[in-house]
Design a protein around this motif. Structure first.
Motif, PDB file in Angstrom:
ATOM      1  N   ALA A   1      32.705  37.293 111.500  1.00 46.82           N
ATOM      2  CA  ALA A   1      31.824  36.895 110.412  1.00 46.82           C
ATOM      3  C   ALA A   1      31.888  37.923 109.286  1.00 46.82           C
ATOM      4  O   ALA A   1      32.039  39.124 109.524  1.00 46.82           O
ATOM      5  CB  ALA A   1      30.384  36.754 110.921  1.00 46.82           C
ATOM      6  N   GLY A   2      31.785  37.452 108.091  1.00 51.71           N
ATOM      7  CA  GLY A   2      31.786  38.342 106.939  1.00 51.71           C
ATOM      8  C   GLY A   2      33.124  38.488 106.266  1.00 51.71           C
ATOM      9  O   GLY A   2      33.200  39.012 105.152  1.00 51.71           O
TER      10      GLY A   2
ATOM     11  N   ARG B   1      30.815  26.999 101.367  1.00 52.31           N
ATOM     12  CA  ARG B   1      29.799  27.983 100.984  1.00 52.31           C
ATOM     13  C   ARG B   1      28.437  27.623 101.554  1.00 52.31           C
ATOM     14  O   ARG B   1      27.674  28.497 101.974  1.00 52.31           O
ATOM     15  CB  ARG B   1      29.721  28.060  99.457  1.00 52.31           C
ATOM     16  CG  ARG B   1      30.898  28.784  98.827  1.00 52.31           C
ATOM     17  CD  ARG B   1      30.833  28.695  97.315  1.00 52.31           C
ATOM     18  NE  ARG B   1      31.927  29.452  96.710  1.00 52.31           N
ATOM     19  CZ  ARG B   1      32.343  29.283  95.456  1.00 52.31           C
ATOM     20  NH1 ARG B   1      31.735  28.393  94.688  1.00 52.31           N
ATOM     21  NH2 ARG B   1      33.328  30.007  94.984  1.00 52.31           N
TER      22      ARG B   1
ATOM     23  N   ARG C   1      28.638  28.313 105.415  1.00 52.75           N
ATOM     24  CA  ARG C   1      28.798  29.722 105.808  1.00 52.75           C
ATOM     25  C   ARG C   1      28.338  30.611 104.658  1.00 52.75           C
ATOM     26  O   ARG C   1      29.147  31.222 103.956  1.00 52.75           O
ATOM     27  CB  ARG C   1      30.261  30.016 106.170  1.00 52.75           C
ATOM     28  CG  ARG C   1      30.793  29.232 107.358  1.00 52.75           C
ATOM     29  CD  ARG C   1      30.083  29.625 108.648  1.00 52.75           C
ATOM     30  NE  ARG C   1      30.622  28.896 109.798  1.00 52.75           N
ATOM     31  CZ  ARG C   1      30.151  27.741 110.226  1.00 52.75           C
ATOM     32  NH1 ARG C   1      29.118  27.167 109.594  1.00 52.75           N
ATOM     33  NH2 ARG C   1      30.670  27.134 111.273  1.00 52.75           N
ATOM     34  N   PRO C   2      27.027  30.705 104.432  1.00 50.24           N
ATOM     35  CA  PRO C   2      26.522  31.508 103.310  1.00 50.24           C
ATOM     36  C   PRO C   2      26.755  32.999 103.470  1.00 50.24           C
ATOM     37  O   PRO C   2      26.577  33.760 102.511  1.00 50.24           O
ATOM     38  CB  PRO C   2      25.024  31.167 103.285  1.00 50.24           C
ATOM     39  CG  PRO C   2      24.707  30.730 104.682  1.00 50.24           C
ATOM     40  CD  PRO C   2      25.949  30.044 105.186  1.00 50.24           C
ATOM     41  N   ASP C   3      27.147  33.447 104.675  1.00 48.25           N
ATOM     42  CA  ASP C   3      27.381  34.864 104.893  1.00 48.25           C
ATOM     43  C   ASP C   3      28.775  35.295 104.466  1.00 48.25           C
ATOM     44  O   ASP C   3      29.095  36.490 104.518  1.00 48.25           O
ATOM     45  CB  ASP C   3      27.181  35.203 106.372  1.00 48.25           C
ATOM     46  CG  ASP C   3      28.136  34.439 107.279  1.00 48.25           C
ATOM     47  OD1 ASP C   3      28.429  33.255 106.961  1.00 48.25           O
ATOM     48  OD2 ASP C   3      28.595  35.006 108.292  1.00 48.25           O
ATOM     49  N   ARG C   4      29.601  34.379 104.036  1.00 45.58           N
ATOM     50  CA  ARG C   4      30.983  34.708 103.660  1.00 45.58           C
ATOM     51  C   ARG C   4      31.182  34.574 102.150  1.00 45.58           C
ATOM     52  O   ARG C   4      30.626  33.685 101.520  1.00 45.58           O
ATOM     53  CB  ARG C   4      31.979  33.787 104.369  1.00 45.58           C
ATOM     54  CG  ARG C   4      32.118  34.021 105.868  1.00 45.58           C
ATOM     55  CD  ARG C   4      33.207  33.115 106.414  1.00 45.58           C
ATOM     56  NE  ARG C   4      33.351  33.186 107.866  1.00 45.58           N
ATOM     57  CZ  ARG C   4      34.181  34.009 108.503  1.00 45.58           C
ATOM     58  NH1 ARG C   4      34.950  34.819 107.795  1.00 45.58           N
ATOM     59  NH2 ARG C   4      34.252  34.018 109.820  1.00 45.58           N
TER      60      ARG C   4
ATOM     61  N   ASP D   1      28.630  41.301  98.923  1.00 47.82           N
ATOM     62  CA  ASP D   1      28.179  40.477 100.040  1.00 47.82           C
ATOM     63  C   ASP D   1      27.246  39.383  99.516  1.00 47.82           C
ATOM     64  O   ASP D   1      26.219  39.676  98.906  1.00 47.82           O
ATOM     65  CB  ASP D   1      27.437  41.366 101.043  1.00 47.82           C
ATOM     66  CG  ASP D   1      26.941  40.580 102.253  1.00 47.82           C
ATOM     67  OD1 ASP D   1      27.253  39.375 102.340  1.00 47.82           O
ATOM     68  OD2 ASP D   1      26.235  41.165 103.094  1.00 47.82           O
TER      69      ASP D   1
ATOM     70  N   ALA E   1      25.192  37.432 101.056  1.00 49.96           N
ATOM     71  CA  ALA E   1      23.854  37.463 101.665  1.00 49.96           C
ATOM     72  C   ALA E   1      22.975  38.503 100.969  1.00 49.96           C
ATOM     73  O   ALA E   1      21.807  38.261 100.672  1.00 49.96           O
ATOM     74  CB  ALA E   1      23.972  37.762 103.153  1.00 49.96           C
TER      75      ALA E   1
ATOM     76  N   HIS F   1      22.081  37.352  97.462  1.00 51.47           N
ATOM     77  CA  HIS F   1      21.104  36.260  97.509  1.00 51.47           C
ATOM     78  C   HIS F   1      19.701  36.805  97.744  1.00 51.47           C
ATOM     79  O   HIS F   1      18.732  36.364  97.132  1.00 51.47           O
ATOM     80  CB  HIS F   1      21.482  35.280  98.619  1.00 51.47           C
ATOM     81  CG  HIS F   1      20.542  34.121  98.719  1.00 51.47           C
ATOM     82  ND1 HIS F   1      20.527  33.093  97.811  1.00 51.47           N
ATOM     83  CD2 HIS F   1      19.551  33.837  99.625  1.00 51.47           C
ATOM     84  CE1 HIS F   1      19.600  32.218  98.136  1.00 51.47           C
ATOM     85  NE2 HIS F   1      18.986  32.645  99.238  1.00 51.47           N
ATOM     86  N   ARG F   2      19.613  37.806  98.629  1.00 52.79           N
ATOM     87  CA  ARG F   2      18.296  38.379  98.899  1.00 52.79           C
ATOM     88  C   ARG F   2      17.744  39.099  97.677  1.00 52.79           C
ATOM     89  O   ARG F   2      16.542  39.114  97.443  1.00 52.79           O
ATOM     90  CB  ARG F   2      18.394  39.354 100.087  1.00 52.79           C
ATOM     91  CG  ARG F   2      18.576  38.668 101.432  1.00 52.79           C
ATOM     92  CD  ARG F   2      18.379  39.658 102.558  1.00 52.79           C
ATOM     93  NE  ARG F   2      19.344  40.746 102.497  1.00 52.79           N
ATOM     94  CZ  ARG F   2      20.527  40.729 103.121  1.00 52.79           C
ATOM     95  NH1 ARG F   2      20.887  39.659 103.813  1.00 52.79           N
ATOM     96  NH2 ARG F   2      21.344  41.744 103.040  1.00 52.79           N
TER      97      ARG F   2
ATOM     98  N   ASN G   1      26.339  35.570  93.141  1.00 54.72           N
ATOM     99  CA  ASN G   1      26.905  34.987  94.354  1.00 54.72           C
ATOM    100  C   ASN G   1      27.168  33.500  94.189  1.00 54.72           C
ATOM    101  O   ASN G   1      27.724  32.875  95.079  1.00 54.72           O
ATOM    102  CB  ASN G   1      25.969  35.215  95.546  1.00 54.72           C
ATOM    103  CG  ASN G   1      24.665  34.431  95.394  1.00 54.72           C
ATOM    104  OD1 ASN G   1      24.096  34.414  94.323  1.00 54.72           O
ATOM    105  ND2 ASN G   1      24.212  33.819  96.469  1.00 54.72           N
TER     106      ASN G   1
END
Length: 382
Positions: A230-231, A252, A255-258, A344, A346, A349-350, A356
């Motif tokens: 992942a990532g 996207r 898999r929002p973490d990529r 990244d 994620a 987004h935070r 992103n």
């Protein structure tokens, strides 16, 4: 298809011998013609039927004018004249089948290059490799089996399916075109960045014009990239079509973490130039209400313009393999460079950072050349 002309095409395709290209790429680049027209429904009444009705009707009206004394003669005569004029001015447009072809055809070109050319010159031109997949024992090609993963390689070393596995890959390259996958491997482009190449075909079988449902393509792509940690950033190379346009936004979302970089062929880039344009034998968008629904999905999910969405919904598409190889190399390299340095998703987004959402169209930054998530600018083709 003169041999001197082909050699000039090979020289341009290989950038003077620097690159190795697939036979399919050479076919597109050496084409002598390309046409794609959708089917047209029949409109109007055929002439034979019109006159079969009009002539007897006019004759009956003339007879009425002569034989019936109770009716003024000019009335049926005027009616007869009106019937004949109406039959004459009515127009008829016959039905026309959909046309989608590249001249010469791929089969003809391949027979020429692997037959007569090979017998005369002892092999394919220098820098050209045959990308047609081998048949397995059950008769299906490797393309029809689904996602195929290749490791990194340098040019000429195990690039045709036997590449070494990458122990600690830094990125994933997801490609939906068999010829482009071979091109990337043969030129060692994934290897320069310690990336793994995953081939997920948008089209299967012997027909170049039969597209798969985009949901099926997305599921297979997810299976391909989920085999890696992942990532890892993902670079997506795809056709300008319904499947390709929807693939990146759906990946996207799933898999929002990529980091997912869209390095595919933009629709707007092929609609307004001399790119290869093809038409699905059975357009995945369907017709009527189906086409309207597909166009709506392309607008809302992929962010395409009204015109681009309608063009794709009608069944049109353009192959990634038709992009000039030197330009294709530049786009792939820049996309990988960007994927490896992108933040990244994620974390951004935070933090509420909008970057992103479109990796190469960040607010306040000049548009970057090469791969772009913009739906209005992109790679030009020959």
């Amino acid at each position: 298809m003169h041999d001197l002309r082909l050699r000039r095409c090979v020289g341009r395709a290989t950038d003077g011998g620097r690159l190795t290209v697939a036979l399919t790429q050479l076919w597109y680049l050496s084409r002598t013609g390309n046409s794609a027209r959708p089917a047209v429904a029949r409109r109007g009444v055929p002439p034979g039927i019109r006159w079969l009705v009009a002539l007897p009707t006019a004759a009956a009206l003339v007879a009425c004018a002569v034989l019936v004394r109770a009716v003024p003669a000019y009335v049926p005569l005027a009616a007869a004249l009106g019937v004949l004029v109406a039959a004459a001015v009515m127009r008829h447009r016959p039905a026309r089948a959909a046309v989608s072809e590249v001249q010469p055809s791929e089969d003809t070109f391949r027979r020429l290059m692997t037959g007569h050319w090979t017998r005369t010159y002892g092999g394919l031109p220098e820098g050209v490799v045959d990308d047609r997949p081998a048949q397995d024992t059950d008769g299906r090609s490797t393309t029809e089996r689904g996602a195929v993963t290749h490791g990194t390689s340098t040019r000429g070393s195990a690039a045709r399916g036997g590449a070494a596995t990458v122990s600690r890959p830094r990125a994933v390259v997801l490609c939906t075109d068999r010829a482009v996958s071979v091109f990337l491997q043969e030129n060692g482009i994934p290897g320069r960045f310690r990336a793994v190449l995953v081939h997920v075909p948008e089209r299967t079988g012997s027909s170049r014009y039969g597209a798969r449902p985009h949901r099926e393509v997305v599921k297979e792509a997810l299976r391909g990239i989920d085999g890696f940690r992942a990532g890892l950033p993902v670079v997506v190379l795809h056709h300008a079509g319904v499947q390709g346009s929807l693939l990146v936004p759906l990946l996207r979302a799933a898999r929002p973490d990529r980091v997912v970089v869209d390095a595919g062929l933009p629709v707007a880039a092929v609609r307004h130039n001399r790119a290869v344009r093809l038409l699905n034998a059975a357009p995945s968008a369907g017709a009527g209400a189906g086409a309207a629904a597909a166009a709506e999905e392309l607008r809302t999910v992929a962010g395409l313009s009204e015109e681009d969405a309608a063009w794709l919904a009608e069944g049109f598409w353009s192959p990634l393999a038709a992009v000039p190889p030197r330009l294709l190399e530049t786009v792939a390299v820049r996309a990988l460079e960007h994927a490896l340095t992108a933040p990244d998703p994620a974390a951004t987004h935070r933090s509420g950072d909008a970057r992103n959402q479109g990796f190469l169209t960040w607010p306040g930054q000049a548009p970057a050349p090469g791969p772009d998530t913009s739906r209005t600018e992109g790679t030009n083709t020959a």
